[in-house]
Design an enzyme around this catalytic site. Structure first.
Site, PDB file in Angstrom:
ATOM      1  N   GLU A 130      -7.962  -8.212  -6.825  1.00  0.00           N
ATOM      2  CA  GLU A 130      -9.129  -7.471  -7.310  1.00  0.00           C
ATOM      3  C   GLU A 130      -9.026  -5.968  -7.071  1.00  0.00           C
ATOM      4  OE1 GLU A 130     -11.775  -8.410  -9.222  1.00  0.00           O
ATOM      5  OE2 GLU A 130     -10.595 -10.234  -9.432  1.00  0.00           O
ATOM      6  N   HIS A 137      -9.089  -4.426 -10.613  1.00  0.00           N
ATOM      7  CA  HIS A 137      -8.939  -5.402 -11.693  1.00  0.00           C
ATOM      8  C   HIS A 137     -10.112  -5.263 -12.658  1.00  0.00           C
ATOM      9  CE1 HIS A 137      -8.877  -9.761 -13.169  1.00  0.00           C
ATOM     10  NE2 HIS A 137      -7.817  -9.169 -13.674  1.00  0.00           N
ATOM     11  N   HIS A 190      -2.712  -3.248   8.223  1.00  0.00           N
ATOM     12  CA  HIS A 190      -3.796  -3.634   7.310  1.00  0.00           C
ATOM     13  C   HIS A 190      -4.514  -2.384   6.819  1.00  0.00           C
ATOM     14  CE1 HIS A 190      -7.042  -5.972   5.548  1.00  0.00           C
ATOM     15  NE2 HIS A 190      -7.899  -5.178   6.162  1.00  0.00           N
ATOM     16  N   HIS A 248       0.764  -1.242   0.000  1.00  0.00           N
ATOM     17  CA  HIS A 248       0.000   0.000   0.000  1.00  0.00           C
ATOM     18  C   HIS A 248       0.799   1.300   0.000  1.00  0.00           C
ATOM     19  CE1 HIS A 248      -3.559  -2.389   0.522  1.00  0.00           C
ATOM     20  NE2 HIS A 248      -3.023  -2.977   1.568  1.00  0.00           N
TER      21      HIS A 248
END
Length: 145
Positions: A65, A106, A137, A37
């Site tokens: 995705e 995606h 996260h 990230h």
């Protein structure tokens, strides 16, 4: 004097107790968070950026995705776990300020490479989970208005 492999293993195991495991370079979840990230200085921020970054960061086997890249300093992102964030939900923190981000989505089709992505540029609050003061996260489901 030559030490046997067993003696070397014992010395190594004893040394693990002396070195604190909370150092950033030893925090696997933080390193994984950065890999997935973090991109301080993006170039382009279009579909080519997404396709290049997703491949470079090894997020294409299978094609991931959705993935968001945060464009700021590590210290500013980490500060969400402290003074630049507040509790959000059960285990998350939301930033007090907006961050420049690029979300790669995606396009569909095969989950196998080559992966094709759309890019969405935004400036928004972000939600992360922290562990011992380190981001571990990113909540992809949160998109601020």
């Amino acid at each position: 004097m030559v030490m046997s492999p067993g003696s070397l293993l014992l010395v190594f195991l004893l040394s693990l107790d002396v070195i604190p495991p909370t150092l950033a370079q030893d925090n696997y979840r933080y390193i994984k968070f950065l890999t997935q990230h973090y991109d301080a200085k993006p170039t382009g921020r279009d579909y080519r950026y997404c396709e290049s970054m997703m491949k470079k960061r090894k997020l294409t086997s299978p094609c991931k995705e959705v993935n968001t890249f945060i464009h700021d300093t590590k210290n500013n992102i980490k500060a969400i776990c402290g003074e630049n964030g507040r509790p959000y939900g059960v285990n998350f923190r939301i930033s007090n300020s907006r961050f420049q981000v690029t979300t790669c989505t995606h396009k569909g089709g095969s989950p196998r490479p080559p992966c094709q992505y759309n890019a969405f540029k935004d400036f928004r609050y972000i939600v992360i989970a922290c562990e011992d003061g380190w981001p571990v996260h990113f909540d992809e489901s949160f998109i601020s208005p």
